[in-house]
Enzyme design. Structure first.
Site, short mmCIF file in Angstrom:
data_model
loop_
_atom_site.label_atom_id
_atom_site.label_comp_id
_atom_site.label_asym_id
_atom_site.label_seq_id
_atom_site.Cartn_x
_atom_site.Cartn_y
_atom_site.Cartn_z
N LYS A 292 33.90 3.34 -28.04
CA LYS A 292 33.90 2.84 -26.65
C LYS A 292 34.23 1.35 -26.65
CE LYS A 292 30.33 5.83 -24.63
NZ LYS A 292 31.13 6.38 -23.53
N ARG A 366 28.58 17.38 -24.82
CA ARG A 366 28.84 18.82 -24.66
C ARG A 366 28.73 19.56 -25.99
NH1 ARG A 366 34.59 17.51 -22.03
NH2 ARG A 366 33.40 15.62 -21.54
N1 BES Z 1 27.66 9.24 -22.50
C1 BES Z 1 28.97 9.28 -22.00
C2 BES Z 1 29.06 9.40 -20.49
C3 BES Z 1 28.48 8.28 -19.67
C4 BES Z 1 29.30 7.27 -19.21
C5 BES Z 1 27.16 8.28 -19.28
C6 BES Z 1 28.78 6.26 -18.43
C7 BES Z 1 26.66 7.28 -18.50
C8 BES Z 1 27.46 6.27 -18.07
C9 BES Z 1 29.71 10.45 -22.61
O1 BES Z 1 29.34 10.82 -23.88
C10 BES Z 1 31.17 10.08 -22.65
O2 BES Z 1 31.47 9.12 -23.28
N2 BES Z 1 32.00 10.85 -21.98
C11 BES Z 1 33.39 10.57 -21.93
C12 BES Z 1 34.13 11.89 -21.94
C13 BES Z 1 35.62 11.74 -22.09
C14 BES Z 1 35.94 11.21 -23.46
C15 BES Z 1 36.26 13.07 -21.87
C16 BES Z 1 33.68 9.80 -20.63
O3 BES Z 1 33.06 10.08 -19.63
O4 BES Z 1 34.49 8.89 -20.67
ZN ZN Z 2 30.29 9.74 -25.44
#
Ligand code: BES
Ligand code: ZN
Ligand code: ZN
Length: 517
Positions: A292, A366
């Site tokens: 990230k 997931r």
């Molecule tokens: N934990 C994150 C989602 C999240 C983002 C929670 C902001 C709370 C606040 C999750 O694991 C994630 O990173 N999801 C990705 C999925 C994508 C790569 C398909 C996302 O939402 O960007």
């Molecule tokens: Zn994530």
């Protein structure tokens, strides 16, 4: 003008005879009082509309409170408060709070009970004013709904300052002028449940590791050992269970994963099929190899919000002795990059034998939920509810207004919705169309891909469609809580920080199931 001046003079005169000196009360054991006042209805004269408790207090002071309220400024608006000092010998500080319209009730457009929400908001504002004055004990007007008043007080006073040298005053709150101790105690429990989830979510990831998380929940459940069993499953157990999707996430980290399994046996019928709650427990989500951006990455310490809210609601179900059986599952691990971490394009096998191409290691929630859901089916639950900070797309869709609910069951939707109207911690139904399923079942190397084909579009919906591939139960709901994970200033009775939402809705939902058999 003349009239006002005369009233002020009268008030000042009374004040001199009724003023209680600070010397009478030790500064450190000053007591505070929170009292409510409703908004005037249209067409009403300008008499004040005090709550029952406030009217009683006013009477005991021969109308002094209403007199001061009138001369101190305009009518109190909803959620606003005003402080009066030295008007009562037992309460050196009295906060009067604006409750909005009396009997506002359920609002269809807002999907909540406005009266309850107004009480939470007003009481929390009053309690916080008193906390700022370093008052250690407050008595609180039920404002006609002791449970909501207790929730406002206990949620409003919470502050995560364990790790600071300078801490906010610890305030204890008690019901004033009402006999509804049952409602008050229930509100305290509901709010303490949410505060437990807030604490776990807010705490830094080097403190709340998977092991520390599991130990904290074990401690909280210790007083209820008679009805609760806890299993902290080790990495070896997870491997034996062939939870290849979960292990593919944990393997990049030095911290060992834990699969936390809680059984609360509250029903008199031990054979009653359980409610199954499953919570995403990523104690830190760096994204893994699909790292990230560093900005705001610290917020990913709360990526165990699903596990926190699920476990906290089971602690509260046990404390409330709800007559229902509940099983809680929390796959707990970190998502970290390393030489051992899963790489984009890797293929892993879930507990049910389905293969998954991991094209983005940041879509890890997931994966761990897939294995937990497969395992959860072995208990033949009456309903499955999983809770997860799953997608940034959920925050884009609804923001912090409501938790997104994806469900294959109209009955389950109704139960969750009904619960959320009462708690004010709202839910909103989202789609589970085949349209989205097609986007995750089209994978070059495996049965499924962990990201949607058109990656950014409908991200919350493709994630839900992915989870559905691991569900065969007729009553399943996936709650995406990414949007409600934290609070800036949107929910006035929660301070800025991790929200612990939707713990109260989960407890209310479980209570509803308990009472409907
Ligand atoms: N934990 C994150 C989602 C999240 C983002 C929670 C902001 C709370 C606040 C999750 O694991 C994630 O990173 N999801 C990705 C999925 C994508 C790569 C398909 C996302 O939402 O960007
Ligand atoms: Zn994530
Ligand atoms: Zn995550």
């Amino acid at each position: 003008m003349l009239l006002v001046r005369r009233t002020v003079k009268a008030a000042v005169r009374t004040n001199t005879c009724r003023c209680f000196s600070v010397a009478q009360t030790h500064l450190s054991d000053r007591k505070g009082l929170v009292l409510g006042v409703f908004e005037q209805q249209e067409g009403e004269d300008d008499s004040l509309h005090l709550t029952e408790a406030a009217a009683g207090f006013d009477k005991s002071l021969s109308g002094r409170l209403s007199e001061l309220l009138k001369i101190s400024g305009p009518a109190l608006k909803k959620g606003k408060s005003r402080m009066f000092y030295g008007i009562h010998k037992d309460f050196p500080c009295v906060a009067v709070v604006g409750l909005g319209k009396n009997k506002a009730g359920v609002c269809g457009a807002e999907n909540w009970d406005t009266s309850k929400e107004n009480i939470r908001q007003a009481v929390s504002a009053g309690c916080r004013l008193l906390q700022d004055l370093e008052v250690k004990h407050v008595e609180v007007d039920s404002c006609g709904d002791a449970q909501s008043a207790a929730e406002g007080a206990v949620l409003g006073l919470f502050q995560y300052d364990q790790l600071k040298s300078k801490k906010k005053t610890k305030v204890t709150a008690q019901l004033h002028g009402s006999a509804d101790m049952v409602g008050w105690e229930k509100g305290v429990m509901y709010a303490e449940g949410q505060n437990l989830a807030r604490l776990l979510m807010e705490a830094p990831a080097n403190h709340i590791t998977p092991t520390a998380f599991a130990n904290t929940i074990e401690e909280k459940l210790a007083p209820h050992a008679e009805r609760v069993t806890i299993n902290k499953r080790s990495q070896a157990w997870i491997a034996e269970q062939q939870m290849g999707a979960f292990l593919s996430v944990s393997k990049g980290s030095e911290e060992p994963p834990v699969f936390l399994e809680l059984h609360y046996n509250g029903s008199p019928d031990s054979k009653q099929p359980p409610l199954l709650l499953v919570g995403k427990g990523i104690t830190f989500d760096s994204g893994g190899i699909s790292l990230k951006p560093s900005q705001s990455m610290d917020a990913m310490r709360a990526d165990m919000g699903g596990a926190a809210t699920v476990c906290a609601s089971i602690v509260m179900a046990a404390a409330l002795k709800l007559p229902v059986n509940i099983i809680g599952l929390a796959p707990l691990c970190e998502n970290m990059p390393s030489g051992k971490a899963t790489k984009p394009g890797d293929v892993v096998t879930a507990r049910n034998g389905k293969t998954i191409q991991v094209d983005n290691t940041d879509a890890e929630g997931r994966l761990i939920l897939a294995d937990a859901l497969c395992y959860g089916h072995t208990f033949n639950p009456r309903a499955i509810v999983n809770v997860a900070t799953l997608t940034g797309a959920m925050d884009v869709a609804l923001g912090s207004a409501a938790t997104g609910v994806f469900t294959n069951s109209d009955w389950l939707w109704e139960q969750l919705h009904k619960a959320s109207v009462v708690t004010g911690d709202r839910v909103w139904r989202m789609p589970l169309f085949q349209h989205y399923t097609r986007q995750v079942t089209d994978s070059q190397l495996a049965d499924l891909n962990n990201i949607g084909k058109y990656s950014r579009s409908g991200g919350a919906c493709t994630a839900a469609a992915f989870l559905r591939e691991f569900v065969s139960a007729p009553h399943w709901a996936h709650l995406d809580i990414a949007g409600v994970m934290s609070n800036k200033d949107e929910i006035p009775y929660l301070r800025k920080g991790m929200s612990g939402r939707p713990t109260r809705t989960l407890v209310e939902f479980a209570a509803g199931l308990a009472h409907n058999g």
